[in-house]
Design a protein around this motif. Structure first.
Motif: not given
Length: 87
Positions: A18-19, A21-22, A26-27, A29-30, A35
């Protein structure tokens, strides 16, 4: 320090994914499952890379495992974004 176990890998992998992706943007999209997958796969990538440069990843504990997963997840998302043709 006890080994992480299955639940530990899911929790640490999910947080790291998650972090990451931040960080990589891309957060949106996921979902939670992606994640977790990115974080766990990132853990393998990060562990492999840190072993190559001489770190003892087996005895690192929770925080070291999280940082390892985070580093690997950011690398993984960077590679995925490069393949997709995004920054």
């Amino acid at each position: 320090m006890p080994p992480l176990g299955f639940i530990g890998w899911i929790i640490i992998g999910g947080l790291a994914g998650w972090i990451a992706s931040k960080i990589k943007g891309t957060d949106a999209e996921q979902g939670v499952l992606l994640n977790i997958i990115v974080g766990v796969v990132g853990g393998f990538i990060g562990g492999w890379l840190l072993t190559l440069v001489g770190f003892d990843v087996a005895g690192g504990g929770w925080i070291f495992s999280f940082v390892t997963c985070l580093i690997g997840a950011v690398i993984l998302l960077t590679i995925v974004n490069m393949v997709r043709g995004r920054k």
